[in-house]
Design a protein around this motif. Structure first.
Motif, PDB file in Angstrom:
ATOM      1  N   SER A  31       0.855  -1.193   0.000  1.00  0.00           N
ATOM      2  CA  SER A  31       0.000   0.000   0.000  1.00  0.00           C
ATOM      3  C   SER A  31       0.891   1.244   0.000  1.00  0.00           C
ATOM      4  O   SER A  31       2.099   1.169   0.270  1.00  0.00           O
ATOM      5  N   ASP A  61      -2.438  -1.243  -9.821  1.00  0.00           N
ATOM      6  CA  ASP A  61      -2.970  -1.256  -8.468  1.00  0.00           C
ATOM      7  C   ASP A  61      -4.150  -2.218  -8.382  1.00  0.00           C
ATOM      8  O   ASP A  61      -4.791  -2.512  -9.382  1.00  0.00           O
ATOM      9  N   GLN A  62      -4.343  -2.710  -7.188  1.00  0.00           N
ATOM     10  CA  GLN A  62      -5.471  -3.589  -6.885  1.00  0.00           C
ATOM     11  C   GLN A  62      -6.129  -3.073  -5.617  1.00  0.00           C
ATOM     12  O   GLN A  62      -5.444  -2.604  -4.710  1.00  0.00           O
ATOM     13  N   THR A  63      -7.440  -3.167  -5.575  1.00  0.00           N
ATOM     14  CA  THR A  63      -8.160  -2.746  -4.384  1.00  0.00           C
ATOM     15  C   THR A  63      -8.281  -3.936  -3.442  1.00  0.00           C
ATOM     16  O   THR A  63      -8.668  -5.028  -3.848  1.00  0.00           O
ATOM     17  N   ARG A  64      -7.942  -3.704  -2.201  1.00  0.00           N
ATOM     18  CA  ARG A  64      -8.095  -4.712  -1.159  1.00  0.00           C
ATOM     19  C   ARG A  64      -9.118  -4.203  -0.154  1.00  0.00           C
ATOM     20  O   ARG A  64      -9.290  -3.002   0.010  1.00  0.00           O
ATOM     21  N   VAL A  65      -9.775  -5.114   0.510  1.00  0.00           N
ATOM     22  CA  VAL A  65     -10.789  -4.763   1.505  1.00  0.00           C
ATOM     23  C   VAL A  65     -10.359  -5.344   2.844  1.00  0.00           C
ATOM     24  O   VAL A  65     -10.022  -6.534   2.941  1.00  0.00           O
ATOM     25  N   THR A  66     -10.380  -4.491   3.870  1.00  0.00           N
ATOM     26  CA  THR A  66     -10.023  -4.951   5.213  1.00  0.00           C
ATOM     27  C   THR A  66     -11.204  -5.687   5.834  1.00  0.00           C
ATOM     28  O   THR A  66     -12.324  -5.653   5.303  1.00  0.00           O
ATOM     29  N   GLU A  71     -11.617   0.004   2.179  1.00  0.00           N
ATOM     30  CA  GLU A  71     -10.867  -0.336   0.966  1.00  0.00           C
ATOM     31  C   GLU A  71      -9.570   0.453   0.913  1.00  0.00           C
ATOM     32  O   GLU A  71      -9.500   1.588   1.388  1.00  0.00           O
ATOM     33  N   TYR A  72      -8.550  -0.174   0.329  1.00  0.00           N
ATOM     34  CA  TYR A  72      -7.280   0.516   0.086  1.00  0.00           C
ATOM     35  C   TYR A  72      -6.627  -0.142  -1.128  1.00  0.00           C
ATOM     36  O   TYR A  72      -6.968  -1.263  -1.507  1.00  0.00           O
ATOM     37  N   ASN A  73      -5.720   0.588  -1.753  1.00  0.00           N
ATOM     38  CA  ASN A  73      -5.028   0.065  -2.926  1.00  0.00           C
ATOM     39  C   ASN A  73      -3.658  -0.471  -2.545  1.00  0.00           C
ATOM     40  O   ASN A  73      -2.994   0.081  -1.655  1.00  0.00           O
ATOM     41  N   VAL A  74      -3.269  -1.527  -3.221  1.00  0.00           N
ATOM     42  CA  VAL A  74      -1.892  -1.993  -3.156  1.00  0.00           C
ATOM     43  C   VAL A  74      -1.328  -1.886  -4.566  1.00  0.00           C
ATOM     44  O   VAL A  74      -2.048  -2.040  -5.547  1.00  0.00           O
TER      45      VAL A  74
END
Length: 115
Positions: A31, A61-66, A71-74
């Motif tokens: 991130s 980038d890929q969106t990740r979900v906690t 949501e945040y991007n890596v």
């Protein structure tokens, strides 16, 4: 690749902070916050360099979900290697991606046959 784009790519990978970020994400996706911490850069600096790298298709980038739904991007590297050559006073930049490895083999074969 036209000369103006070549110069822009060279300027981008010539940037020390951009290279630091590329090195970090080549090991594993990270991130912006992780990149800022690891590379000891401010978040605005990280985002500016990521934007430059994305512009030249060197980063995706890929969106990740906690677990709590945030949501945040890596970011991760979008290429395997680059080759910069100087031929007849002109720079050439080749960016090799995993998905074009057969093309890379074909190019290498053609270069060998031309010699």
């Amino acid at each position: 690749m036209d000369q103006q784009r070549i110069e822009a790519v060279l300027d981008t990978i010539g940037d020390e902070h951009a290279r630091e970020l590329l090195a970090a994400i080549s090991r594993e996706p990270r991130s912006a916050k992780e990149l800022a911490d690891e590379c000891e850069l401010s978040l605005p600096t990280v985002y500016r360099r990521i934007e430059m790298l994305e512009e030249h298709e060197l980063v995706t980038d890929q969106t990740r979900v906690t677990e709590d739904g945030n949501e945040y991007n890596v970011y991760e590297s979008d290429f395997e290697s680059t080759v910069v050559t100087l031929d007849n006073d002109e720079y050439q930049v080749r960016i090799y991606r995993e998905n074009n490895l057969p093309d890379r083999f074909s190019q290498l074969w053609e270069e060998l046959c031309d010699e």
